[in-house]
Design a protein around this motif. Sequence first.
Motif, PDB file in Angstrom:
ATOM      1  N   GLU A 183       0.939  -1.123  -0.012  1.00  0.00           N
ATOM      2  CA  GLU A 183       0.152   0.050  -0.080  1.00  0.00           C
ATOM      3  C   GLU A 183       0.877   1.268   0.052  1.00  0.00           C
ATOM      4  O   GLU A 183       0.622   2.361  -0.610  1.00  0.00           O
ATOM      5  CB  GLU A 183      -0.989   0.116   1.168  1.00  0.00           C
ATOM      6  CG  GLU A 183      -2.072   0.774   1.363  1.00  0.00           C
ATOM      7  CD  GLU A 183      -3.079   0.192  -0.005  1.00  0.00           C
ATOM      8  OE1 GLU A 183      -3.501   0.982  -0.858  1.00  0.00           O
ATOM      9  OE2 GLU A 183      -3.606  -0.787   0.054  1.00  0.00           O
ATOM     10  N   ASP A 184       2.070   1.351   0.756  1.00  0.00           N
ATOM     11  CA  ASP A 184       3.017   2.323   0.778  1.00  0.00           C
ATOM     12  C   ASP A 184       4.232   1.708   0.631  1.00  0.00           C
ATOM     13  O   ASP A 184       4.943   1.513   1.603  1.00  0.00           O
ATOM     14  CB  ASP A 184       2.666   3.039   2.285  1.00  0.00           C
ATOM     15  CG  ASP A 184       3.531   4.092   2.390  1.00  0.00           C
ATOM     16  OD1 ASP A 184       4.558   4.534   1.442  1.00  0.00           O
ATOM     17  OD2 ASP A 184       3.731   4.682   3.579  1.00  0.00           O
ATOM     18  N   THR A 185       4.898   1.921  -0.420  1.00  0.00           N
ATOM     19  CA  THR A 185       6.192   1.334  -0.917  1.00  0.00           C
ATOM     20  C   THR A 185       7.371   1.954  -0.160  1.00  0.00           C
ATOM     21  O   THR A 185       8.116   1.420   0.381  1.00  0.00           O
ATOM     22  CB  THR A 185       6.364   1.414  -2.350  1.00  0.00           C
ATOM     23  OG1 THR A 185       5.321   0.500  -3.031  1.00  0.00           O
ATOM     24  CG2 THR A 185       7.782   0.737  -2.835  1.00  0.00           C
ATOM     25  N   ALA A 186       7.095   3.342  -0.164  1.00  0.00           N
ATOM     26  CA  ALA A 186       8.149   4.289   0.690  1.00  0.00           C
ATOM     27  C   ALA A 186       8.185   3.639   1.842  1.00  0.00           C
ATOM     28  O   ALA A 186       9.391   3.863   2.519  1.00  0.00           O
ATOM     29  CB  ALA A 186       7.977   5.609   0.184  1.00  0.00           C
ATOM     30  N   GLY A 187       7.090   3.717   2.607  1.00  0.00           N
ATOM     31  CA  GLY A 187       6.939   3.691   3.893  1.00  0.00           C
ATOM     32  C   GLY A 187       7.505   2.096   4.329  1.00  0.00           C
ATOM     33  O   GLY A 187       8.072   1.970   5.496  1.00  0.00           O
ATOM     34  N   THR A 188       7.045   1.228   3.407  1.00  0.00           N
ATOM     35  CA  THR A 188       7.738  -0.219   3.574  1.00  0.00           C
ATOM     36  C   THR A 188       9.031  -0.094   3.627  1.00  0.00           C
ATOM     37  O   THR A 188       9.637  -0.813   4.671  1.00  0.00           O
ATOM     38  CB  THR A 188       7.004  -0.917   2.550  1.00  0.00           C
ATOM     39  OG1 THR A 188       5.589  -1.244   2.821  1.00  0.00           O
ATOM     40  CG2 THR A 188       7.439  -2.402   2.668  1.00  0.00           C
ATOM     41  N   LEU A 189       9.830   0.315   2.512  1.00  0.00           N
ATOM     42  CA  LEU A 189      11.105   0.218   2.519  1.00  0.00           C
ATOM     43  C   LEU A 189      11.953   1.191   3.647  1.00  0.00           C
ATOM     44  O   LEU A 189      12.737   0.423   4.630  1.00  0.00           O
ATOM     45  CB  LEU A 189      11.736   0.931   1.185  1.00  0.00           C
ATOM     46  CG  LEU A 189      11.222   0.102   0.138  1.00  0.00           C
ATOM     47  CD1 LEU A 189      11.886   0.958  -1.210  1.00  0.00           C
ATOM     48  CD2 LEU A 189      11.761  -1.301   0.167  1.00  0.00           C
ATOM     49  N   GLN A 190      11.166   2.191   4.302  1.00  0.00           N
ATOM     50  CA  GLN A 190      11.835   2.858   5.481  1.00  0.00           C
ATOM     51  C   GLN A 190      11.632   1.950   6.733  1.00  0.00           C
ATOM     52  O   GLN A 190      12.610   1.992   7.597  1.00  0.00           O
ATOM     53  CB  GLN A 190      10.870   4.219   5.537  1.00  0.00           C
ATOM     54  CG  GLN A 190      11.450   5.248   6.522  1.00  0.00           C
ATOM     55  CD  GLN A 190      10.699   6.470   6.734  1.00  0.00           C
ATOM     56  OE1 GLN A 190       9.814   6.577   6.275  1.00  0.00           O
ATOM     57  NE2 GLN A 190      11.325   7.555   7.355  1.00  0.00           N
ATOM     58  N   SER A 191      10.492   1.432   6.874  1.00  0.00           N
ATOM     59  CA  SER A 191      10.388   0.635   8.060  1.00  0.00           C
ATOM     60  C   SER A 191      11.336  -0.688   7.979  1.00  0.00           C
ATOM     61  O   SER A 191      11.913  -0.837   9.081  1.00  0.00           O
ATOM     62  CB  SER A 191       8.880   0.173   8.145  1.00  0.00           C
ATOM     63  OG  SER A 191       7.954   1.143   8.211  1.00  0.00           O
ATOM     64  N   LEU A 192      11.799  -1.147   6.997  1.00  0.00           N
ATOM     65  CA  LEU A 192      12.555  -2.294   6.860  1.00  0.00           C
ATOM     66  C   LEU A 192      13.894  -1.771   7.257  1.00  0.00           C
ATOM     67  O   LEU A 192      14.575  -2.525   7.926  1.00  0.00           O
ATOM     68  CB  LEU A 192      12.297  -3.312   5.769  1.00  0.00           C
ATOM     69  CG  LEU A 192      11.291  -3.574   5.342  1.00  0.00           C
ATOM     70  CD1 LEU A 192      10.994  -4.320   3.979  1.00  0.00           C
ATOM     71  CD2 LEU A 192      10.715  -4.758   6.233  1.00  0.00           C
ATOM     72  N   GLN A 193      14.407  -0.829   6.556  1.00  0.00           N
ATOM     73  CA  GLN A 193      15.654  -0.043   6.749  1.00  0.00           C
ATOM     74  C   GLN A 193      15.708   0.160   8.205  1.00  0.00           C
ATOM     75  O   GLN A 193      16.874  -0.127   8.839  1.00  0.00           O
ATOM     76  CB  GLN A 193      15.868   0.969   5.735  1.00  0.00           C
ATOM     77  CG  GLN A 193      16.051   0.677   4.436  1.00  0.00           C
ATOM     78  CD  GLN A 193      15.660   1.655   3.516  1.00  0.00           C
ATOM     79  OE1 GLN A 193      15.363   2.960   3.732  1.00  0.00           O
ATOM     80  NE2 GLN A 193      16.288   1.584   2.194  1.00  0.00           N
ATOM     81  N   LYS A 194      14.837   0.567   8.862  1.00  0.00           N
ATOM     82  CA  LYS A 194      14.909   0.954  10.293  1.00  0.00           C
ATOM     83  C   LYS A 194      15.243  -0.218  11.086  1.00  0.00           C
ATOM     84  O   LYS A 194      16.096  -0.274  11.875  1.00  0.00           O
ATOM     85  CB  LYS A 194      13.721   2.136  10.522  1.00  0.00           C
ATOM     86  CG  LYS A 194      13.930   2.287  12.218  1.00  0.00           C
ATOM     87  CD  LYS A 194      12.551   2.845  12.754  1.00  0.00           C
ATOM     88  CE  LYS A 194      12.687   3.556  13.968  1.00  0.00           C
ATOM     89  NZ  LYS A 194      11.396   4.126  14.433  1.00  0.00           N
ATOM     90  N   ALA A 195      14.506  -1.345  10.945  1.00  0.00           N
ATOM     91  CA  ALA A 195      14.281  -2.264  11.754  1.00  0.00           C
ATOM     92  C   ALA A 195      15.817  -3.221  11.266  1.00  0.00           C
ATOM     93  O   ALA A 195      16.335  -3.977  12.156  1.00  0.00           O
ATOM     94  CB  ALA A 195      13.290  -3.346  11.146  1.00  0.00           C
ATOM     95  N   ALA A 196      16.231  -3.043  10.036  1.00  0.00           N
ATOM     96  CA  ALA A 196      17.640  -3.485   9.711  1.00  0.00           C
ATOM     97  C   ALA A 196      18.857  -2.976  10.207  1.00  0.00           C
ATOM     98  O   ALA A 196      19.931  -3.342  10.339  1.00  0.00           O
ATOM     99  CB  ALA A 196      17.709  -3.770   8.136  1.00  0.00           C
ATOM    100  N   ASP A 197      18.588  -1.738  10.858  1.00  0.00           N
ATOM    101  CA  ASP A 197      19.897  -0.884  11.357  1.00  0.00           C
ATOM    102  C   ASP A 197      20.671  -1.634  12.262  1.00  0.00           C
ATOM    103  O   ASP A 197      20.127  -1.976  13.156  1.00  0.00           O
ATOM    104  CB  ASP A 197      19.148   0.383  11.761  1.00  0.00           C
ATOM    105  CG  ASP A 197      19.988   1.351  12.312  1.00  0.00           C
ATOM    106  OD1 ASP A 197      21.260   1.594  11.244  1.00  0.00           O
ATOM    107  OD2 ASP A 197      20.262   1.929  13.289  1.00  0.00           O
ATOM    108  N   GLY A 198      22.089  -1.801  12.002  1.00  0.00           N
ATOM    109  CA  GLY A 198      22.960  -2.398  12.754  1.00  0.00           C
ATOM    110  C   GLY A 198      22.877  -3.793  12.499  1.00  0.00           C
ATOM    111  O   GLY A 198      24.017  -4.475  12.839  1.00  0.00           O
ATOM    112  N   LEU A 199      22.030  -4.348  11.703  1.00  0.00           N
ATOM    113  CA  LEU A 199      22.091  -5.839  11.152  1.00  0.00           C
ATOM    114  C   LEU A 199      22.705  -6.081   9.859  1.00  0.00           C
ATOM    115  O   LEU A 199      23.362  -6.818   9.635  1.00  0.00           O
ATOM    116  CB  LEU A 199      20.769  -6.467  11.310  1.00  0.00           C
ATOM    117  CG  LEU A 199      20.321  -6.445  12.741  1.00  0.00           C
ATOM    118  CD1 LEU A 199      18.818  -7.204  12.641  1.00  0.00           C
ATOM    119  CD2 LEU A 199      20.950  -7.332  13.998  1.00  0.00           C
TER     120      LEU A 199
END
Length: 439
Positions: free
Chosen positions: A266-282
Amino acid sequence: MKAREVNFDGLIGPSHNYGGLSDGNLASSRNAGDVSNPREAALQGLEKMRTLLKAGLTQGLLPPLPRPNFDFLVSAGFHGSDRQIIEQAAARAPRLLKVAYSASSMWTANAATISPAADTQDKRLHLTAANLSTMLHRSTEHPDTTASLQAIFGDDEHFAIHAALPMHADFADEGAANHVRLCAAHGDPGVELFVYGREAGESTAGFPARQTKLAAESIARAHGLSSDRTAFIRQSSEAINAGAFHNDVVCVGAIDTLFFHEAAFEDTAGTLQSLQKAADGLFELKPVMVPTSEVSLEDAIRSYLFNSQLLVMPGESRLVLVAPTEVQETNSTRAYCERLVSGNGPIGRVEYVDVRQSMRNGGGPACLRLRVVMTDEEIAACHQGVLLNEERIDSLQAIVRKTYRDRLAPEDLADLSFADECRTAREALLDVLDLKELA
């Protein structure tokens, strides 16, 4: 933590037929009533497993569920001997007989949701059987699926098996078909992506949205996942109404790579932003988005480009996409794959496999497998009979050739001898898998 991904494919059962029971699954509706070939279907599935085994991957399987489902037919009011129950159902409610014979458990991407030990609080591998409550023919599966999971992953020291969520629309759960795990390496802590089609209590227009956010949140809690490493993302209504009844029809991921269609979320930009935040440091997320201008949503769904297996292959530096032959036969998806692998992105090769019998009912290579990230200790602790080698595949194929029909129309389900054929075939398969307790 050292771990690898084990694919547990569904062994296609002898009652594989085109019953047309799945609303929103275009292939199922389009081919409803056609003659199927259960023998060919099972042989195709086993050959796909053999291909991956020969490539150096660990390959397992889940057995077909007992069919017909007499418990279901009895609960629908039919009674008497097995023969009488079949006769009554065929005469009075042939659709219910199709439900009882459904072989849809072959699509083990819907069997359960899996979280590996690297992600969970108690450092055990967690499995939650999917309730599949949206579709009648699939809603009957979870008791037998749970029994299979318990027989295979019964060691409590290493595994935690959770019962299916409540059988209510607010908890509608379709399993790993709406779940993607991303990480730096299989044994490292990862990010678990849950994709849902609606909120609890929400009604949607068009085809049914089969996964709720509440179901996803409940599974994440039960598995002991970190909220910082978990993302809940809404699938686009456009994709659902175009025939993407599960997220894995428009998206697949492996390691640090998310491969998806432009219209998947539904929100591609928001999806990628959420995933990048969750992946931070990993790890650093590697998104590969296929634009609508290159592959239409219609072509993506018809070919099942994204319902492919995205795999780490031994000896290969880039990921391999194991796609159905329909991708090769569709001009736009074939051309896209050629451009994809010619670049220097994370996907370096496409391998095509023939699973046409499954595809005609709406299930590609990714539908046919449940991804389970396991350590060597967990692999040793699970039931060894379902881990394949070439000899075991040969034995299973011999049973399929001997006991499965090569022609089955929906009206053939009324054949009173067919129930015995299905039972005989399944018992022989379970014997090879050393799972006689499931007979």
